[in-house]
Write an enzyme that holds these catalytic residues in place. Structure first.
Site, PDB file in Angstrom:
ATOM      1  N   GLU A  51       5.951   7.617  -4.483  1.00  0.00           N
ATOM      2  CA  GLU A  51       5.118   8.822  -4.558  1.00  0.00           C
ATOM      3  C   GLU A  51       5.004   9.523  -3.217  1.00  0.00           C
ATOM      4  OE1 GLU A  51       4.341   5.900  -5.820  1.00  0.00           O
ATOM      5  OE2 GLU A  51       3.760   6.125  -7.914  1.00  0.00           O
ATOM      6  N   PHE A  82      -9.055  -0.266 -14.791  1.00  0.00           N
ATOM      7  CA  PHE A  82      -7.697  -0.564 -14.367  1.00  0.00           C
ATOM      8  C   PHE A  82      -7.032   0.687 -13.787  1.00  0.00           C
ATOM      9  CE2 PHE A  82      -3.096  -0.875 -15.337  1.00  0.00           C
ATOM     10  CZ  PHE A  82      -2.805  -1.862 -14.405  1.00  0.00           C
ATOM     11  N   GLN A  83      -6.492   0.549 -12.613  1.00  0.00           N
ATOM     12  CA  GLN A  83      -5.816   1.637 -11.890  1.00  0.00           C
ATOM     13  C   GLN A  83      -6.720   2.847 -11.665  1.00  0.00           C
ATOM     14  OE1 GLN A  83      -1.856   2.234 -13.624  1.00  0.00           O
ATOM     15  NE2 GLN A  83      -1.112   0.698 -12.166  1.00  0.00           N
ATOM     16  N   MET A 130      10.558   5.630  20.518  1.00  0.00           N
ATOM     17  CA  MET A 130       9.529   6.359  21.246  1.00  0.00           C
ATOM     18  C   MET A 130       8.435   5.417  21.745  1.00  0.00           C
ATOM     19  SD  MET A 130       8.658   9.094  22.551  1.00  0.00           S
ATOM     20  CE  MET A 130       9.252  10.644  21.871  1.00  0.00           C
TER      21      MET A 130
END
Ligand SMILES: Cc1ncc(C[n+]2csc(CCOP(=O)(O)OP(=O)(O)O)c2C)c(N)n1
Ligand SMILES: [Mg+2]
Lengths: 165, 556
Positions: free
Chosen positions: B49, B111-112, B469
């Site tokens: 995502e 849930f979720q 870096m």
């Protein structure tokens, strides 16, 4: 550095999360809120927030107001610190009270046009309204008797209309 | 006619002119995916995502349109967070949709379930939790409007599953009603006049251009301003593509890894004309030493940027393009011969250079060669770290919207998925990700996306087997104690090939040009693994919290 208090009158859309947005802004950017009061206006879609903030200088205050303004839910914002405004706060003060000091306490309540709203064995609850100075003064006078608990609403304010001036 | 909330989402996207959405499915967005599927709506499946958010970012920044992404509730939504924060810091218009548990399950640790509107409050321009399907079209309308107008930014819309399945009489509003949101576009005429006067008084003006120039499409106005008043132009990282790098008035980038001549010019200037720039600490260095002799004219669309970090002597709030369009005609042609001669001397004395060692590949040379071969016309994405700074220093940008890099947040793993979005938006353009070996591994799974959709993205990997870096800082500030910065890397070529992607490796300096040519001419995605000098540093460098005229790597 010395901080100065400013009273901000804010109209916001009464959307869920609007208080979290404002509070979050303050904690995130390290601003100080000393009091916050909120309630619906005559239009239920809109709430009025009275916010007392501490700012080091004009610059910090300017940043605070601009960041508030950036919130989509903030409709209008004004710094009314220097305006001719009616300012009130309500405090409930629970004080120890017995037969020896009762009359003294009653006298203070009288002078401040406060009210006794509850009486019990151990003490009384006093309801006081006024501007911040007045609330501070009554608290200072009551402190020697032993304040057990305080609940304060935070300041609310409205600017007087021009016609009234 | 009644349609479902999910169908209303798709229909609203159509009305907004959205052509493509980047995303990843899951339980809470199954109804929306089903509606997209049935409507034949174009969806690009990234493999994470975060990559969907970065791809939407790349899409938005390379086109100026609003980018759109979608994720499921809970972990899908939290995976978007870095992408949203990245877009927020760089003022990129994105609308992100997340699924949410059904309204009846909200607030019960279902849930979720994740409170994504709470989580993203400080990293979105605005966000919404949709409680009723009837509110959905108006909210989507508002979200696109807010994301794309004023100072752009990401907006998130959280849609509980039952809101997606409930029915609604679809009506898409023509207008938004947002009494608390009124961006100011027109600059105050009096302030603009005052600015013209201030500019005419200046003997040593410097234009300091930021990302706002790109966002408002003001590159022509900027060029006209610079040429009319003969003022040199220093840009931020976000605006390297806002002014032609080969223009005689270009000072290239200022700040921490800017050119010495840009930093000297800003320090000596008597007027700084800040155009859509926000005085970031990477630009100003120690802030009270920044432009000590200059008056500051600041033009920005966001009132909160005025005087935030550096006092502004003359602020103009408004859209940069419109303000410059009003301002430039008020200005007579000016010459600043002595000033420009001084700058030319700095340019001669302190050019951007690098050491070319015999057997070691200088990363700067890779970027320089790429710049030459593409005539500065590719769209360059970067990762974060040294690779990003070398891209900034040695690629000569000629056109706006051709440099897509994570400026404000400095998000490793940004460049490659951003390149996916850029390539989708610009199928006929050459899109290159200048990558670091550490960063690339943060979103390496997008090799699958590139392979699936046959996106001809070129990854030029500046492989130093270091988090370069950070290693550079450790070399300079920690006596070479390289804590956790050495990388044991996979064979990137084999890895690319495993995804079905062409790979080339560059091990000697003389291979740079032919291999880059081969990669650029290849019709498809390529990874070029350049085994660069592992301990090469980015110079010049302003140490943190030093004045920008005190640069390492510059002998005064
Ligand atoms: C997500 C994230 N984590 C950590 C950092 C801190 N960081 C900045 S640059 C850098 C090293 C990047 O290494 P690499 O991608 O190999 O690039 P190089 O500097 O070697 O070119 C790190 C760890 C960051 N910017 N982003
Ligand atoms: Mg590296």
């Amino acid at each position: 550095m010395k901080k100065h208090s400013h009273t901000l009158a804010i109209l916001v859309m009464n959307n869920p999360g609007v208080m979290a947005r404002i509070a979050g802004l303050y904690s995130r950017r390290g601003y100080n809120i000393s009091s916050l009061a909120v309630g619906e206006t005559e239009d239920p879609r809109i709430s009025r927030i009275t916010l007392v903030v501490e700012a080091e200088d004009e610059n910090e205050l300017e940043q605070i107001t601009k960041q508030l303004y950036k919130l989509i839910d903030v409709i209008k914002l004004s710094d009314i610190t220097k305006d001719d405004a009616v300012e009130r706060e309500l405090a409930l003060i629970k004080v120890h009270c017995n037969s020896t000091n009762r009359s003294e306490i009653l006298q203070i309540v009288d002078i401040f046009r406060a009210k006794i709203v509850d009486v019990s064995q151990e003490g009384v609850i006093i309801e006081a309204t006024g501007d911040s100075d007045k609330i501070q003064a009554i608290l200072d006078l009551l402190r020697p008797f032993g304040i057990r608990e305080i609940a304060r609403t935070g300041k609310v304010a409205l600017v007087r209309s021009a016609a009234g001036r | 006619m009644k349609i479902t909330g999910a169908q209303a989402v798709v229909e609203s996207l159509r009305r907004e002119g959205v052509e493509v959405i980047f995303g990843y499915p899951g339980g809470a967005v199954i109804p929306i995916y089903d509606a997209m599927y049935q409507a034949g709506f174009r969806h690009i499946l990234t493999r994470h995502e975060q990559a969907a958010a970065h791809a939407a970012h790349g899409y938005a920044r390379s086109t100026g349109k609003v980018g759109v992404c979608i994720a499921t509730s809970g972990p899908g939504a939290t995976n978007l967070v870095t992408g949203l924060a990245t877009a927020y810091m760089d003022s990129v218009p994105i609308v992100a949709f997340t699924g949410q548990v059904a309204t009846g399950l909200l607030g019960r640790d279902s849930f979720q379930e994740a409170d994504i509107t709470g989580i993203t409050m400080p990293i979105t321009k605005h966000n919404y939790l949709v409680k009723r399907v009837t509110d959905l079209p108006a909210i989507i309308k508002e979200a696109f409007y807010i994301a794309g107008t004023g100072r752009p930014g990401p907006v998130l819309i959280d849609i509980p599953k039952d809101v997606s399945t409930n029915l609604v009489d679809f009506y898409y509003p023509e207008q938004v009603n947002l009494p608390g949101y009124r961006p100011v576009y027109e600059g105050n005429a009096r302030q603009i006049k005052a600015a013209a006067a201030l500019i005419q008084e200046a003997k040593k003006p410097v234009i300091y251009a930021g990302g706002g120039v790109i966002i408002s499409g003001a590159e022509e106005e900027l060029l006209r301003l610079a040429e009319t008043i003969q003022a040199p132009v220093a840009t931020t990282l976000m605006a390297l593509d806002a002014f032609p790098g080969d223009h005689p008035l270009s000072l290239r980038m200022l700040g921490m890894h800017g050119t010495a001549y840009a930093n000297f010019a800003v320090t000596e200037a008597d007027l700084i004309i800040a155009v859509g720039a926000r005085f970031d600490d990477r630009v100003t260095g120690k802030v009270d030493t920044f432009a000590p002799n200059a008056k500051i004219l600041q033009i920005d669309i966001d009132p909160a940027e005025i005087g935030k970090n550096v006092r502004a002597d003359l602020p103009i709030v408004g859209d940069v393009k419109r303000v410059l369009a009003e301002l430039v005609p008020l200005l007579p042609r000016q010459e600043h011969e002595a000033w420009l001669e001084q700058i030319a001397e700095w340019k001669r004395k302190y050019p951007l250079t690098y050491d070319q060692q015999e057997d070691l590949i200088a990363p700067q040379m890779v970027v320089e060669t790429l710049s030459e071969l593409t005539r500065g016309e590719a769209i360059i994405c970067t990762e974060v770290g040294q690779n990003q700074m070398w891209a900034a220093q040695f690629y000569c940008f000629k056109k706006p919207r051709s440099f897509i890099t994570s400026g404000g947040l400095g998000t490793m793993g940004f460049g490659f998925p951003a390149a996916v979005g850029v390539q989708i938006a610009n199928p006929d353009r050459l899109v290159v990700d200048i990558a670091g070996d550490g960063s690339l591994q943060m979103n390496i799974q997008e090799l699958a996306t590139v392979a699936t959709y046959k996106l001809p993205v070129k990854i030029i990997l500046l492989n130093n087997c270091y988090l370069g870096m950070v290693r550079q800082w450790q070399e300079i500030f920690c006596e070479k104690r390289y804590a956790a910065t050495e990388l044991q890397n996979p064979d990137f070529c084999k890895l690319a090939e495993a995804y079905g992607i062409k790979a080339l490796s560059v091990e000697k300096p003389e291979e740079i040009r032919p291999k880059l040519e081969e990669a650029l001419n290849y019709d498809g995605p390529v990874l070029v693994d350049c085994r660069i000098n592992p301990e090469e540093n980015v110079m010049p460098m302003v140490p943190p919290n030093a004045a920008i005229y005190d640069m390492l790597g510059v002998e005064k």
